[in-house]
Design a protein around this motif. Structure first.
Motif, PDB file in Angstrom:
ATOM      1  N   SER A  92       0.887  -1.106   0.032  1.00 20.52           N
ATOM      2  CA  SER A  92      -0.144   0.027   0.033  1.00 20.52           C
ATOM      3  C   SER A  92       0.938   1.283   0.127  1.00 20.52           C
ATOM      4  N   ALA A  93       0.627   2.184  -0.657  1.00 20.15           N
ATOM      5  CA  ALA A  93       1.070   3.565  -0.764  1.00 20.15           C
ATOM      6  C   ALA A  93       1.699   4.131   0.563  1.00 20.15           C
ATOM      7  N   SER A  94       0.882   3.933   1.630  1.00 14.21           N
ATOM      8  CA  SER A  94       1.042   4.511   2.826  1.00 14.21           C
ATOM      9  C   SER A  94       1.826   3.721   3.986  1.00 14.21           C
ATOM     10  N   SER A  95       2.123   2.431   3.429  1.00 13.53           N
ATOM     11  CA  SER A  95       2.875   1.580   4.442  1.00 13.53           C
ATOM     12  C   SER A  95       4.175   2.188   5.020  1.00 13.53           C
ATOM     13  N   GLU A  96       4.953   2.713   4.269  1.00 10.29           N
ATOM     14  CA  GLU A  96       6.033   3.454   4.840  1.00 10.29           C
ATOM     15  C   GLU A  96       5.783   4.441   5.804  1.00 10.29           C
ATOM     16  N   VAL A  97       4.783   5.312   5.330  1.00 12.29           N
ATOM     17  CA  VAL A  97       4.477   6.456   6.346  1.00 12.29           C
ATOM     18  C   VAL A  97       4.104   5.927   7.616  1.00 12.29           C
ATOM     19  N   PHE A  98       3.219   5.100   7.596  1.00 12.74           N
ATOM     20  CA  PHE A  98       2.706   4.253   8.919  1.00 12.74           C
ATOM     21  C   PHE A  98       3.934   3.772   9.604  1.00 12.74           C
ATOM     22  N   GLN A  99       5.072   3.098   8.975  1.00 16.56           N
ATOM     23  CA  GLN A  99       6.087   2.546   9.522  1.00 16.56           C
ATOM     24  C   GLN A  99       7.066   3.612  10.402  1.00 16.56           C
ATOM     25  N   SER A 100       6.777   4.853   9.834  1.00 13.33           N
ATOM     26  CA  SER A 100       7.960   5.692  10.350  1.00 13.33           C
ATOM     27  C   SER A 100       7.295   6.845  10.996  1.00 13.33           C
ATOM     28  N   ALA A 101       5.913   6.977  10.859  1.00 16.99           N
ATOM     29  CA  ALA A 101       5.260   8.206  11.573  1.00 16.99           C
ATOM     30  C   ALA A 101       5.273   7.807  13.036  1.00 16.99           C
ATOM     31  N   GLU A 102       5.442   8.880  14.005  1.00 13.19           N
ATOM     32  CA  GLU A 102       5.665   8.598  15.426  1.00 13.19           C
ATOM     33  C   GLU A 102       4.159   8.586  15.857  1.00 13.19           C
ATOM     34  N   ARG A 103       3.314   9.103  15.019  1.00 11.04           N
ATOM     35  CA  ARG A 103       1.695   8.961  15.726  1.00 11.04           C
ATOM     36  C   ARG A 103       0.809   8.659  14.686  1.00 11.04           C
ATOM     37  N   PHE A 104      -0.107   7.912  14.871  1.00  9.43           N
ATOM     38  CA  PHE A 104      -1.119   7.869  13.832  1.00  9.43           C
ATOM     39  C   PHE A 104      -2.654   7.575  14.673  1.00  9.43           C
ATOM     40  N   ALA A 105      -3.564   7.622  13.971  1.00 11.18           N
ATOM     41  CA  ALA A 105      -4.942   7.505  14.767  1.00 11.18           C
ATOM     42  C   ALA A 105      -5.941   6.198  14.073  1.00 11.18           C
ATOM     43  N   VAL A 106      -6.504   5.565  14.525  1.00 10.99           N
ATOM     44  CA  VAL A 106      -7.411   4.513  14.318  1.00 10.99           C
ATOM     45  C   VAL A 106      -8.948   4.976  14.515  1.00 10.99           C
ATOM     46  N   ASN A 107      -9.659   5.460  13.380  1.00 14.56           N
ATOM     47  CA  ASN A 107     -10.831   6.021  13.298  1.00 14.56           C
ATOM     48  C   ASN A 107     -11.939   4.640  13.187  1.00 14.56           C
ATOM     49  N   VAL A 108     -12.633   4.309  13.905  1.00 15.07           N
ATOM     50  CA  VAL A 108     -13.926   3.207  14.005  1.00 15.07           C
ATOM     51  C   VAL A 108     -15.143   3.875  13.375  1.00 15.07           C
ATOM     52  N   LEU A 109     -15.228   3.510  12.060  1.00 13.65           N
ATOM     53  CA  LEU A 109     -16.423   3.886  11.398  1.00 13.65           C
ATOM     54  C   LEU A 109     -17.770   3.557  11.901  1.00 13.65           C
ATOM     55  N   HIS A 110     -18.750   4.537  11.740  1.00 11.39           N
ATOM     56  CA  HIS A 110     -20.030   4.388  12.059  1.00 11.39           C
ATOM     57  C   HIS A 110     -20.784   4.029  10.808  1.00 11.39           C
ATOM     58  N   ILE A 111     -22.090   3.466  10.885  1.00 11.38           N
ATOM     59  CA  ILE A 111     -23.047   2.980   9.797  1.00 11.38           C
ATOM     60  C   ILE A 111     -22.859   4.096   8.517  1.00 11.38           C
ATOM     61  N   GLY A 112     -22.751   5.465   8.887  1.00 11.31           N
ATOM     62  CA  GLY A 112     -22.861   6.358   8.029  1.00 11.31           C
ATOM     63  C   GLY A 112     -21.741   6.643   7.024  1.00 11.31           C
ATOM     64  N   GLN A 113     -20.533   6.181   7.667  1.00 15.20           N
ATOM     65  CA  GLN A 113     -19.231   6.384   7.037  1.00 15.20           C
ATOM     66  C   GLN A 113     -18.839   5.250   5.998  1.00 15.20           C
ATOM     67  N   GLN A 114     -19.610   4.528   5.533  1.00 15.07           N
ATOM     68  CA  GLN A 114     -19.502   3.794   4.077  1.00 15.07           C
ATOM     69  C   GLN A 114     -18.782   4.343   3.019  1.00 15.07           C
ATOM     70  N   PRO A 115     -19.389   5.550   2.785  1.00 19.22           N
ATOM     71  CA  PRO A 115     -18.712   6.163   1.593  1.00 19.22           C
ATOM     72  C   PRO A 115     -16.994   6.610   1.957  1.00 19.22           C
ATOM     73  N   ALA A 116     -16.775   6.988   3.387  1.00 19.30           N
ATOM     74  CA  ALA A 116     -15.314   7.279   3.506  1.00 19.30           C
ATOM     75  C   ALA A 116     -14.664   5.899   3.542  1.00 19.30           C
ATOM     76  N   SER A 117     -15.179   4.807   3.929  1.00 21.61           N
ATOM     77  CA  SER A 117     -14.442   3.436   3.832  1.00 21.61           C
ATOM     78  C   SER A 117     -14.139   3.150   2.501  1.00 21.61           C
ATOM     79  N   ILE A 118     -14.961   3.557   1.460  1.00 20.49           N
ATOM     80  CA  ILE A 118     -14.902   3.104   0.203  1.00 20.49           C
ATOM     81  C   ILE A 118     -13.821   4.089  -0.452  1.00 20.49           C
ATOM     82  N   ARG A 119     -14.069   5.402  -0.036  1.00 19.59           N
ATOM     83  CA  ARG A 119     -12.852   6.353  -0.443  1.00 19.59           C
ATOM     84  C   ARG A 119     -11.573   5.960  -0.250  1.00 19.59           C
ATOM     85  N   PHE A 120     -11.434   5.666   1.096  1.00 12.02           N
ATOM     86  CA  PHE A 120     -10.067   5.394   1.490  1.00 12.02           C
ATOM     87  C   PHE A 120      -9.535   3.957   1.200  1.00 12.02           C
TER      88      PHE A 120
END
Ligand SMILES: Cc1cc2nc3c(=O)[nH]c(=O)nc-3n(C[C@H](O)[C@H](O)[C@H](O)COP(=O)(O)O)c2cc1C
Length: 345
Positions: A242-270
């Motif tokens: 994935s294009a972002s794997s290197e960013v996540f390996q080196s980023a000091e911080r990250f966030a996990v956003n757990v999606l609600h039922i209305g965020q399916q379009p965001a899930s598809i987009r990401f």
């Protein structure tokens, strides 16, 4: 009783029929390829009442149904009918595949409107001591119900009654809820492995971080799990491709956003390449400026704790610095390669 792979029927036994009747009926159902779960009444004791005010309630029944590995047909007789009907009202199709009521003793003002039209219902009257009023009321209220009278007023010997009764019941089950033979798929190939892994139902998250230039990056991931409470650790697995794997390996911080039922379009987009992921999704800077998606069901803001090798994925472990959640939202779910929706709140 019966084979665990066969479709199940739950018998809410009632003393209006002898325990011999229930035993023989169970045997007939097992022979017809059904698995039988018997909720017996103790001999010599008064009938357990399943009305809401008594020891057993429709909630008890719902708890029993929800613990079975497959949705059963629910069969209830006499005054158990009220609790059985109540238990499968509204979201009943999630708990049962059908409802069979024998000589239902149910008040004509009972609210049965919540029983979904999609749920097959069989009403049987006349099996020994029938309750025509209850059957008539239900037949009028539940338009999808099939109503059958056994013996049509003729007193039947017990054994004939059982034969006639099981024939009607098995015919209904075969027509409306036919058996399907379980088809387990077995293999070590990638397709079988993917499909088998897809049987594990998950929520859906979007992992977010900032790249070296300070731009937000993120991807949809359901490989999320909690790891430890003390210290508070969680993990997600990210494909090395994935294009972002290197960013996540080196980023000091990250966030996990757990999606609600209305965020399916965001899930598809990401999860798709070439989309303007952050341009089209509301987000805001969180702790240490880490991007978080606005209005998610839950968000875990993490410091990178460790990154492990995991074949073609990296296993990213984060230490939670701050968690937040909104308890009144329903989760977006993913199961067998499809987004799923269940309403809990
Ligand atoms: C429901 C769902 C769950 C996914 N879970 C993961 C996952 O856990 N890890 C992963 O690396 N990719 C996962 N993906 C695929 C990525 O979201 C997808 O490959 C994305 O395009 C990667 O983006 P990038 O290459 O731009 O970083 C998932 C996709 C979907 C739709």
């Amino acid at each position: 009783m019966g084979h665990p792979d066969d479709p199940a029927i739950v018998l809410l036994e009632h003393p209006q029929h002898s325990s011999g009747f229930w035993e023989d009926l169970s045997i007939a159902l097992v022979k017809a390829g059904r698995q039988v779960v018997r909720i017996a009444h103790a001999e010599g004791h008064p009938a357990p009442k399943l009305h809401d005010t008594d020891t057993y309630t429709s909630e008890t029944l719902r708890a029993i149904l929800s613990q079975l590995p497959m949705r059963p047909v629910l069969l209830a007789a006499g005054d158990h009918a009220a609790a059985a009907t109540h238990a499968v009202s509204h979201d009943g199709a999630l708990l049962a595949t059908g409802l069979v009521l024998i000589a239902p003793d149910i008040l004509p003002d009972a609210d049965v409107s919540g029983v979904q039209a999609s749920l097959p219902v069989l009403l049987i009257a006349g099996a020994r001591n029938g309750s025509p009023a209850g059957v008539e009321f239900l037949a009028r209220s539940l338009t999808q119900a099939e109503a059958v009278e056994i013996g049509a007023g003729e007193p039947l010997a017990a054994v004939e009654c059982l034969d006639a009764f099981s024939a009607v019941l098995i015919d209904f089950l075969e027509r409306r809820l036919p058996r399907s033979t379980p088809e387990y798929r077995l293999g070590s190939d990638a397709r079988t492995l993917r499909d088998a892994l897809g049987c594990f139902a998950t929520g859906v998250t979007i992992l977010t971080a900032r790249d070296g230039a300070g731009l937000p990056v993120g991807l949809t991931a359901n490989s999320f799990t909690s790891v430890s409470l003390d210290p508070p650790l969680l993990l997600a697995c990210i494909a090395k491709s994935s294009a972002s794997s290197e960013v996540f390996q080196s980023a000091e911080r990250f966030a996990v956003n757990v999606l609600h039922i209305g965020q399916q379009p965001a899930s598809i987009r990401f999860s798709r390449r070439g989309e303007d992921r952050f341009g089209a999704t509301p987000w805001e800077p969180g702790l240490h400026d880490t991007p978080v998606l606005t209005g998610s069901l839950a968000t875990f803001e993490c410091a990178r704790h460790a990154v492990h090798e995991g074949g073609d994925h990296i296993i990213l472990i984060g230490q939670v610095e701050r968690a937040r959640f909104e308890p009144r939202r329903d989760p977006l779910l993913y199961f067998r390669g499809k987004y799923r929706r269940l309403h809990f709140s």
